[in-house]
Design an enzyme around this catalytic site. Structure first.
Site, mmCIF file in Angstrom:
data_model
loop_
_atom_site.group_PDB
_atom_site.id
_atom_site.type_symbol
_atom_site.label_atom_id
_atom_site.label_comp_id
_atom_site.label_asym_id
_atom_site.label_seq_id
_atom_site.Cartn_x
_atom_site.Cartn_y
_atom_site.Cartn_z
ATOM 1 C CG PHE A 53 -46.597 -14.221 -25.337
ATOM 2 C CD1 PHE A 53 -46.160 -14.912 -26.446
ATOM 3 C CD2 PHE A 53 -46.992 -14.939 -24.223
ATOM 4 C CE1 PHE A 53 -46.110 -16.305 -26.455
ATOM 5 C CE2 PHE A 53 -46.950 -16.322 -24.215
ATOM 6 C CZ PHE A 53 -46.504 -17.006 -25.336
ATOM 7 C CG ASP A 95 -43.362 -10.248 -20.696
ATOM 8 O OD1 ASP A 95 -42.237 -10.741 -20.493
ATOM 9 O OD2 ASP A 95 -44.361 -10.937 -20.998
ATOM 10 C CE1 TYR A 148 -40.472 -20.319 -21.652
ATOM 11 C CE2 TYR A 148 -41.136 -20.257 -19.345
ATOM 12 C CZ TYR A 148 -41.409 -20.014 -20.677
ATOM 13 O OH TYR A 148 -42.612 -19.483 -21.045
ATOM 14 C CE LYS A 149 -40.083 -16.657 -23.585
ATOM 15 N NZ LYS A 149 -40.667 -17.791 -24.296
ATOM 16 N NE ARG A 192 -40.150 -17.174 -31.913
ATOM 17 C CZ ARG A 192 -40.632 -17.196 -30.673
ATOM 18 N NH1 ARG A 192 -41.041 -16.069 -30.107
ATOM 19 N NH2 ARG A 192 -40.740 -18.329 -30.007
#
Length: 420
Positions: free
Chosen positions: A129, A198, A223-224, A379
């Site tokens: 990322f 991560d 938040y995911k 995705r």
């Protein structure tokens, strides 16, 4: 071929099905983007309102003590720890993923500078990322180190006597490919390197055992899959063998051993508490607590193991249906088929119209997302807390119609938005 009735039968037998009621899902929407932003838990608005009206409005500053605000990072950290194989007192919920990565990578580089000064390279995936790579690039530049980016299949040979830190995202954000944390960590340790993980696309989505893998450092977002809301506080974990060795560089007062002694010199708190920095975002932490409640509600049905089984079943079904019902339209699977290498998402490539196809689906109420690159990616995230097998069937049916009719070619679906 699986039918719609087969999917409904699977939903009827699903022990996790009642958990869907924990979320305020918009009618007519199939939400396949919980890997970017989890949906709103039903309990969150009332809980945040309670904090605003009662704890802040009535308790005022007293609520740092009377409402337990001061202990929130550690309390929530323990609940996150239960999802990632950490022990009580080893995780704090705080700051953002990027900020926490800066902290742990700085600490890891400091430790290696003391223990193995000849090691001067940070190794990471080229497709990691971007924020992780940006943070690493800055730190390497400031520390006189080198950031080496490699392909996934090159990681084993890239970690050598010059490697100080291997920095990886457990589940790749673009492809959904998952590393074998235990094997990769063992290989890096054998070469004398430390490992930073991560867990942004892992925590709450796949089974993680940080102690079982003998990991060194881990960070992740709230938040995911943790459903803490946009910009929710992130989390940080440091193995106890490292926690007291080095001070992370953001030595704010909240990470002081006695923050209310107000002494001029910095004395780090023991253990993971030193990875706190400034005053904590109480409203965000309160919302994150509601998100964690939704995951911990799965414990009676089998917890993370049950969520993982359903995740794999949902993604298997999606892959099977797409390949059967959308054949001939140029969609190709990017995500690994192997369960051991797959996160909780499915990514498809399309050479011509990945972005427009996603936009056409969103207009139909099927919300996934798009990631640019080579190749461009459609995705889709599969969160077993609230997704049904019937949702998977319906999502693929919409995708089939979008492809069969060429709907995605319409001009309005080819206008790029600021957030993709």
């Amino acid at each position: 071929m699986t039918t719609l009735n087969d999917c409904r039968a699977l939903d009827a037998q699903d022990p996790l099905a009642p958990l869907r009621d924990l979320f305020d899902l918009p009618p007519g929407v199939i939400y396949l983007d919980g890997n970017s932003l989890g949906p709103l838990p039903r309990a969150t608005p009332a809980r945040v309102a309670q904090v605003v009206r009662e704890e802040w409005g009535q308790g005022l500053i007293r609520s740092w003590n009377t409402a337990g605000w001061f202990e929130l990072p550690g309390r929530l950290g323990d609940r996150i720890g239960a999802l990632i194989g950490a022990r009580p007192g080893e995780v704090v919920a705080t700051d953002t993923t990027s900020v926490n990565l800066f902290k742990v990578l700085s600490a890891a580089l400091s430790m290696q500078a003391a223990d193995a000064p000849a090691r001067r390279t940070v190794v990471s995936e080229r497709s990691n990322f971007p924020t992780d790579l940006y943070i690493a690039e800055t730190l390497c530049r400031e520390r006189g180190r080198h950031l080496r980016l490699v392909e996934p299949e090159e990681i084993a040979t890239a970690v050598d006597a010059d490697t100080a830190v291997l920095m990886l995202t457990h589940v790749n954000y673009r492809t959904g490919a998952m590393h074998d944390m235990r094997a990769v960590t063992a290989h890096a340790h054998a070469a004398g390197a430390l490992v930073v993980w991560d867990l942004a696309h892992s925590a709450g989505a796949v089974e993680v055992d940080l102690h079982g893998a003998d990991a060194d450092y881990a960070i992740g977002c709230g938040y995911k899959y943790l459903n803490g809301g946009p910009g929710a506080p992130a989390f940080v974990w440091v193995h106890p063998r490292h926690a007291d060795r080095f001070v992370q560089p953001l030595s704010g007062w909240w990470g002081h051993a006695q923050p209310f002694a107000f002494t001029p010199g910095y004395q780090p708190a023991p253990g993971i508490a030193r990875y706190l920095c400034g005053t904590q975002p109480v409203l965000g932490l309160a919302a994150l607590g509601c998100g964690l409640d939704t995951l911990l509600a799965a414990q009676p049905a089998g917890g993370m193991a049950a969520l993982r089984r359903k995740s794999l079943a949902l993604t298997d079904l999606f892959i099977t249906l797409v390949e059967a019902r959308c054949a001939g339209h140029g969609l190709s699977l990017v995500t690994p088929r192997d369960h051991a290498r797959r996160g909780s998402q499915v990514c498809l490539a399309h050479d011509e119209g990945a972005y427009a196809i996603v936009q056409a689906l969103i207009a139909r109420g099927v919300i996934g997302d798009y990631r640019a690159g080579r190749p461009d990616i459609l995705r889709f995230g599969f969160t077993p807390l609230y997704l049904r097998f019937e949702d998977v069937w319906d999502a693929v049916e919409h995708l089939r119609q979008v492809m069969d009719t060429g709907e995605w070619r319409r001009p309005e679906f080819n206008q790029t938005h600021a957030v993709t």
